[in-house]
Enzyme design. Structure first.
Site, short mmCIF file in Angstrom:
data_model
loop_
_atom_site.label_atom_id
_atom_site.label_comp_id
_atom_site.label_asym_id
_atom_site.label_seq_id
_atom_site.Cartn_x
_atom_site.Cartn_y
_atom_site.Cartn_z
N LYS A 299 0.69 -1.25 -0.13
CA LYS A 299 -0.01 -0.01 0.01
C LYS A 299 0.95 1.25 0.02
CE LYS A 299 -1.29 -0.04 4.89
NZ LYS A 299 -0.17 -1.11 5.23
N ARG B 80 -5.98 3.01 11.51
CA ARG B 80 -5.79 1.58 11.42
C ARG B 80 -6.95 0.97 12.69
NH1 ARG B 80 -0.26 1.71 9.91
NH2 ARG B 80 0.65 -0.04 9.30
N ARG C 225 3.28 -8.34 13.24
CA ARG C 225 2.48 -7.27 12.45
C ARG C 225 1.59 -7.97 11.61
NH1 ARG C 225 7.40 -5.03 10.49
NH2 ARG C 225 6.74 -4.56 8.50
N ARG D 153 14.76 -1.26 8.57
CA ARG D 153 13.81 -0.82 9.32
C ARG D 153 13.83 -1.88 10.54
NH1 ARG D 153 7.88 -0.37 6.64
NH2 ARG D 153 7.33 -1.25 8.86
N ARG E 179 11.86 -7.76 1.64
CA ARG E 179 12.52 -6.19 2.13
C ARG E 179 13.20 -6.19 3.01
NH1 ARG E 179 7.21 -2.71 3.54
NH2 ARG E 179 7.41 -3.53 5.59
P1 ADP Z 1 3.75 -1.52 7.26
O1 ADP Z 1 4.72 -1.17 6.22
O2 ADP Z 1 4.20 -2.80 8.05
O3 ADP Z 1 2.39 -1.51 6.96
P2 ADP Z 1 3.90 1.25 8.43
O4 ADP Z 1 5.22 1.93 7.83
O5 ADP Z 1 2.68 1.81 8.04
O6 ADP Z 1 4.07 -0.45 8.36
O7 ADP Z 1 3.87 1.54 10.09
C1 ADP Z 1 5.04 0.95 10.75
C2 ADP Z 1 4.71 0.91 12.18
O8 ADP Z 1 4.22 2.18 12.77
C3 ADP Z 1 3.47 -0.06 12.45
O9 ADP Z 1 4.01 -1.26 12.59
C4 ADP Z 1 2.98 0.59 13.85
O10 ADP Z 1 3.46 0.26 15.01
C5 ADP Z 1 3.25 2.13 13.60
N1 ADP Z 1 1.86 2.68 13.02
C6 ADP Z 1 1.76 3.36 11.75
N2 ADP Z 1 0.61 3.82 11.53
C7 ADP Z 1 -0.14 3.77 12.85
C8 ADP Z 1 -1.41 3.87 13.05
N3 ADP Z 1 -2.27 4.37 12.45
N4 ADP Z 1 -1.86 3.28 14.40
C9 ADP Z 1 -1.07 2.76 15.19
N5 ADP Z 1 0.20 2.58 14.76
C10 ADP Z 1 0.79 2.67 13.73
#
Ligand code: ADP
Length: 192
Positions: free
Chosen positions: A13, A88, A144, A133, A127
């Site tokens: 996404k 989320r 996750r 990361r 990745r």
């Molecule tokens: P991914 O690439 O795994 O989908 P993101 O880059 O969107 O993850 O987010 C990385 C981390 O940041 C998440 O694992 C979470 O801990 C935190 N995070 C991001 N957005 C939110 C949100 N809207 N609510 C709560 N935690 C969030």
């Protein structure tokens, strides 16, 4: 146009949100990117958020909502946006609705990108090597996947409003982009 991208971690996404935002001249708002910037800068929020992120857990709603609303408040009124990683939870969605409604606005569409777990694991493991990361460890990736799929009540909130569109995230990036563009429909092309 105001659009949300939903999907499990690893579905692509973030990649799609960037491409779509650029194509239409919309802002790309990624709460994951914003949180990683806070962690890197060592802000008070970053210090609080880091342990949740490193474990693959969600950062608590109040912290994320404050950060997000601050960003939303600094958008140009005439610019569209793609939300990547927010909301989320249903609590986050309701905070978003309230903030937009106070300006007489609302989310136009929510795109739900899907893929089976084995595809997601493979992508995230692939990745991990280059992302740098600290939450791309096998354990955090597993967590996750368990705790960060969009919850049914969140998707239902937009489905009930007739705003949810499902898109298959398994094909190559360009094919998924085309599917998203058709899901957005003609209104995307004609609005900012
Ligand atoms: P991914 O690439 O795994 O989908 P993101 O880059 O969107 O993850 O987010 C990385 C981390 O940041 C998440 O694992 C979470 O801990 C935190 N995070 C991001 N957005 C939110 C949100 N809207 N609510 C709560 N935690 C969030």
């Amino acid at each position: 146009m105001y659009v949300i991208f939903f999907g499990p971690p690893g579905v692509g996404k973030g990649t799609q949100a960037l491409v779509i935002a650029e194509r239409y001249g919309w802002a790309h708002i990624s709460t994951g990117d914003m949180l990683r910037a806070h962690v890197k800068d060592g802000t008070a929020l970053g210090v609080k958020a880091k342990s949740f992120m490193d474990q693959g857990l969600l950062v608590p709603d109040d912290l994320v909502i404050d950060m997000f609303l601050d960003r939303l408040g600094r958008l140009r009124a005439d610019q569209g946006f793609v939300l990547d990683g927010f909301p989320r939870t249903l609590v986050q969605a309701l905070a978003l609705d309230t903030a937009l409604a106070s300006h007489g606005k609302a989310i136009d569409l929510a795109v739900n990108i899907t893929a089976p777990d084995d595809v997601l694991v493979e992508r995230m493991m692939g990745r991990a090597a280059e992302s740098g990361r600290s939450d791309d460890t096998p354990e955090a990736i597993r967590t996750r996947l368990e705790v960060q799929k969009p919850p049914a009540e969140l998707l239902d909130h937009y489905r009930a409003a007739g705003k949810l569109r499902d898109v298959d995230g398994q094909p190559d990036v360009e094919t998924v982009t085309s599917a998203i563009i058709s899901a957005l429909g003609v209104s995307a092309a004609s609005t900012s």
